[in-house]
Design a protein around this motif. Structure first.
Motif, PDB file in Angstrom:
ATOM      1  N   VAL A  88      26.079   8.568  21.964  1.00  0.00           N
ATOM      2  CA  VAL A  88      26.180   7.148  22.303  1.00  0.00           C
ATOM      3  C   VAL A  88      26.719   7.013  23.724  1.00  0.00           C
ATOM      4  CG1 VAL A  88      26.519   6.402  19.920  1.00  0.00           C
ATOM      5  CG2 VAL A  88      28.505   6.954  21.307  1.00  0.00           C
ATOM      6  N   PRO A  89      26.196   6.062  24.484  1.00  0.00           N
ATOM      7  CA  PRO A  89      26.708   5.846  25.845  1.00  0.00           C
ATOM      8  C   PRO A  89      28.026   5.079  25.795  1.00  0.00           C
ATOM      9  CG  PRO A  89      24.994   4.248  25.325  1.00  0.00           C
ATOM     10  CD  PRO A  89      25.071   5.178  24.147  1.00  0.00           C
ATOM     11  N   LEU A  90      28.861   5.292  26.796  1.00  0.00           N
ATOM     12  CA  LEU A  90      30.148   4.598  26.865  1.00  0.00           C
ATOM     13  C   LEU A  90      30.156   3.636  28.052  1.00  0.00           C
ATOM     14  CD1 LEU A  90      32.677   7.503  26.150  1.00  0.00           C
ATOM     15  CD2 LEU A  90      31.741   5.820  24.535  1.00  0.00           C
ATOM     16  N   GLY A  91      30.782   2.485  27.862  1.00  0.00           N
ATOM     17  CA  GLY A  91      30.903   1.504  28.928  1.00  0.00           C
ATOM     18  C   GLY A  91      32.001   1.883  29.914  1.00  0.00           C
ATOM     19  N   LYS A  92      32.030   1.179  31.039  1.00  0.00           N
ATOM     20  CA  LYS A  92      32.976   1.541  32.113  1.00  0.00           C
ATOM     21  C   LYS A  92      34.431   1.314  31.714  1.00  0.00           C
ATOM     22  CE  LYS A  92      32.646  -2.965  34.463  1.00  0.00           C
ATOM     23  NZ  LYS A  92      32.349  -3.641  35.747  1.00  0.00           N
ATOM     24  N   PHE A  93      34.685   0.335  30.818  1.00  0.00           N
ATOM     25  CA  PHE A  93      36.063   0.092  30.397  1.00  0.00           C
ATOM     26  C   PHE A  93      36.591   1.276  29.583  1.00  0.00           C
ATOM     27  CE2 PHE A  93      34.530  -4.233  31.140  1.00  0.00           C
ATOM     28  CZ  PHE A  93      35.582  -4.763  31.890  1.00  0.00           C
TER      29      PHE A  93
ATOM     30  N   ALA B 189      37.395  17.137  23.259  1.00  0.00           N
ATOM     31  CA  ALA B 189      37.291  16.812  24.683  1.00  0.00           C
ATOM     32  C   ALA B 189      35.930  17.218  25.230  1.00  0.00           C
ATOM     33  CB  ALA B 189      38.413  17.502  25.452  1.00  0.00           C
ATOM     34  N   SER B 190      35.365  18.297  24.693  1.00  0.00           N
ATOM     35  CA  SER B 190      34.063  18.791  25.163  1.00  0.00           C
ATOM     36  C   SER B 190      32.892  17.923  24.701  1.00  0.00           C
ATOM     37  CB  SER B 190      33.850  20.227  24.670  1.00  0.00           C
ATOM     38  OG  SER B 190      33.889  20.279  23.243  1.00  0.00           O
ATOM     39  N   ASP B 191      33.154  16.943  23.842  1.00  0.00           N
ATOM     40  CA  ASP B 191      32.088  16.076  23.342  1.00  0.00           C
ATOM     41  C   ASP B 191      31.752  14.953  24.312  1.00  0.00           C
ATOM     42  OD1 ASP B 191      31.743  17.470  20.964  1.00  0.00           O
ATOM     43  OD2 ASP B 191      33.335  16.365  19.932  1.00  0.00           O
ATOM     44  N   ILE B 192      32.500  14.860  25.391  1.00  0.00           N
ATOM     45  CA  ILE B 192      32.227  13.849  26.417  1.00  0.00           C
ATOM     46  C   ILE B 192      31.489  14.528  27.564  1.00  0.00           C
ATOM     47  CG2 ILE B 192      33.220  12.196  28.036  1.00  0.00           C
ATOM     48  CD1 ILE B 192      35.624  11.989  26.171  1.00  0.00           C
ATOM     49  N   SER B 193      30.358  13.961  27.940  1.00  0.00           N
ATOM     50  CA  SER B 193      29.550  14.574  28.997  1.00  0.00           C
ATOM     51  C   SER B 193      28.925  13.493  29.879  1.00  0.00           C
ATOM     52  CB  SER B 193      28.447  15.452  28.386  1.00  0.00           C
ATOM     53  OG  SER B 193      27.600  14.685  27.555  1.00  0.00           O
ATOM     54  N   ILE B 194      28.340  13.937  30.974  1.00  0.00           N
ATOM     55  CA  ILE B 194      27.654  13.029  31.894  1.00  0.00           C
ATOM     56  C   ILE B 194      26.158  13.278  31.804  1.00  0.00           C
ATOM     57  CG2 ILE B 194      27.381  12.268  34.280  1.00  0.00           C
ATOM     58  CD1 ILE B 194      30.112  11.651  33.145  1.00  0.00           C
ATOM     59  N   SER B 195      25.410  12.214  31.571  1.00  0.00           N
ATOM     60  CA  SER B 195      23.953  12.308  31.508  1.00  0.00           C
ATOM     61  C   SER B 195      23.355  11.621  32.733  1.00  0.00           C
ATOM     62  CB  SER B 195      23.442  11.648  30.225  1.00  0.00           C
ATOM     63  OG  SER B 195      22.029  11.694  30.154  1.00  0.00           O
ATOM     64  N   LYS B 196      22.497  12.327  33.448  1.00  0.00           N
ATOM     65  CA  LYS B 196      21.881  11.761  34.649  1.00  0.00           C
ATOM     66  C   LYS B 196      20.606  11.007  34.273  1.00  0.00           C
ATOM     67  CE  LYS B 196      23.725  15.208  37.855  1.00  0.00           C
ATOM     68  NZ  LYS B 196      24.647  14.217  38.465  1.00  0.00           N
ATOM     69  N   THR B 197      20.507   9.771  34.730  1.00  0.00           N
ATOM     70  CA  THR B 197      19.342   8.932  34.464  1.00  0.00           C
ATOM     71  C   THR B 197      18.835   8.365  35.792  1.00  0.00           C
ATOM     72  OG1 THR B 197      20.506   6.810  34.225  1.00  0.00           O
ATOM     73  CG2 THR B 197      20.466   8.268  32.307  1.00  0.00           C
ATOM     74  N   PRO B 198      17.616   7.810  35.810  1.00  0.00           N
ATOM     75  CA  PRO B 198      17.094   7.201  37.040  1.00  0.00           C
ATOM     76  C   PRO B 198      17.978   6.077  37.571  1.00  0.00           C
ATOM     77  CG  PRO B 198      15.335   7.561  35.465  1.00  0.00           C
ATOM     78  CD  PRO B 198      16.605   7.848  34.742  1.00  0.00           C
ATOM     79  N   ASP B 199      18.746   5.460  36.660  1.00  0.00           N
ATOM     80  CA  ASP B 199      19.617   4.353  37.065  1.00  0.00           C
ATOM     81  C   ASP B 199      21.038   4.801  37.395  1.00  0.00           C
ATOM     82  OD1 ASP B 199      17.575   2.459  36.635  1.00  0.00           O
ATOM     83  OD2 ASP B 199      18.017   2.415  34.489  1.00  0.00           O
TER      84      ASP B 199
ATOM     85  N   ASP C  62      24.387   7.943  36.771  1.00  0.00           N
ATOM     86  CA  ASP C  62      25.057   8.748  35.751  1.00  0.00           C
ATOM     87  C   ASP C  62      25.599   7.873  34.625  1.00  0.00           C
ATOM     88  OD1 ASP C  62      24.517  10.889  37.328  1.00  0.00           O
ATOM     89  OD2 ASP C  62      26.565  11.137  38.101  1.00  0.00           O
ATOM     90  N   VAL C  63      25.471   8.376  33.380  1.00  0.00           N
ATOM     91  CA  VAL C  63      25.966   7.672  32.202  1.00  0.00           C
ATOM     92  C   VAL C  63      26.886   8.610  31.421  1.00  0.00           C
ATOM     93  CG1 VAL C  63      25.358   6.544  30.028  1.00  0.00           C
ATOM     94  CG2 VAL C  63      23.891   6.249  32.028  1.00  0.00           C
TER      95      VAL C  63
END
Length: 305
Positions: A184-189, A156-166, A168-169
């Motif tokens: 790897v980035p995750l899509g909204k679905f 569960a701790s392997d999921i995080s939020i990365s802030k970018t100029p465009d 949050d990812v």
């Protein structure tokens, strides 16, 4: 030294120094088991084998009806073993003259976007909280291009939020072959499916076992979901959508890579997302897209035929 001791030492080296997964170690052990059987039947000492003996072993593999790819893999395991034994135990390497037979390159089987969507949607079962877990697993497989074994290893701790100029990812950390980590980035679905699973299903599963070790995906007893169980979820989805026979353990991974390249993604980016150490491995997916271009040309152009 006896073969059993040398083999055990080699497998330890693969596990500890090279960091291979338990699945890879098991595959090496099975292949070396075939070699051990040959040594026993022919009453040969592994430390005194000649190139002719190895040729006889290769012939014995073919006589067992093994596929060419299986024979090549077994021979590769034996080569690796002797390379190690030569350095560690001063054993003469009889495999230097062995050349693996070439096999035709097979393109990975990729599903269409519609087929992948139907596979994912089939996991939804009204009134069944576990279906939210299964749905999230399928979404994550396609959104990340991860192997099934990597998905069940996620915490569960392997999921995080990365802030970018465009904006949050949402980012997922994966541990690939050789314990190599990648993000790897995750899509909204996939993010939406994970949120539903986290809030509506996982708490009840986690309450059944205090030693879940923070695993993201849990089974009905609250323990980390096994690779076999995750693969069964994929198989069940294939049956539900009439795609059985067309679904392999890597079907989402192959489709992920193919659809990215079809959409114009740079091959070096796809290489990083898949965790390939060499872009050569990734290039096989470009053959699929080229094949589609060739097919479209031959069908649409008036002077193609």
């Amino acid at each position: 030294m006896k073969f059993e001791a040398a083999r055990s030492s080699y497998l330890d080296q693969l596990r500890i120094e090279r960091g291979l997964s338990s699945n890879s170690i098991s595959a090496y052990a099975r292949d070396l088991g075939k070699f051990e059987e040959f040594l026993g039947n022919s009453r040969k000492d592994f430390a005194k084998l000649t190139p002719q003996d190895l040729t006889d072993f290769e012939v014995s593999l073919k006589s067992r009806g093994l596929a060419l790819s299986s024979s090549n893999r077994t021979l590769s395991a034996v080569k690796g073993f002797y390379k190690y034994a030569c350095l560690e135990f001063d054993v003469v390497n009889p495999t230097l003259e062995i050349v693996s037979a070439k096999i035709a390159r097979k393109l990975p089987k990729a599903l269409s976007v519609d087929e992948v969507t139907r596979l994912i949607e089939s996991a939804k079962r009204e009134g069944d909280p576990i279906s939210l877990r299964d749905f999230a697993i399928l979404e994550l497989l396609y959104s990340s291009g991860a192997r099934v074994s990597e998905i069940v290893g996620v915490n569960a701790s392997d999921i995080s939020i990365s802030k970018t100029p465009d904006g949050d990812v949402t980012v997922l950390k994966l541990r690939g072959k050789g314990s190599k980590e990648r993000l790897v980035p995750l899509g909204k679905f996939a993010v939406s499916a994970l949120e539903d699973y986290f809030t509506r299903t996982r708490p009840a599963l986690a309450s059944k076992n205090s030693k879940s070790e923070g695993a993201l995906f849990l089974n009905s007893r609250g323990k980390r979901l096994s690779r076999q169980s995750a693969w069964q979820i994929v198989l069940d989805a294939a049956v539900a959508t009439g795609l059985e026979g067309r679904v392999s353990p890597h079907v989402f991974r192959h489709s992920y890579a193919t659809h990215l390249l079809d959409g114009g993604a740079d091959i070096r980016v796809v290489q990083e997302l898949l965790g390939h150490s060499s872009v050569t491995t990734t290039q096989i997916y470009t053959l699929i897209t080229i094949d589609k271009v060739r097919e479209s040309y031959s069908t649409a152009h008036p002077r193609a035929k």
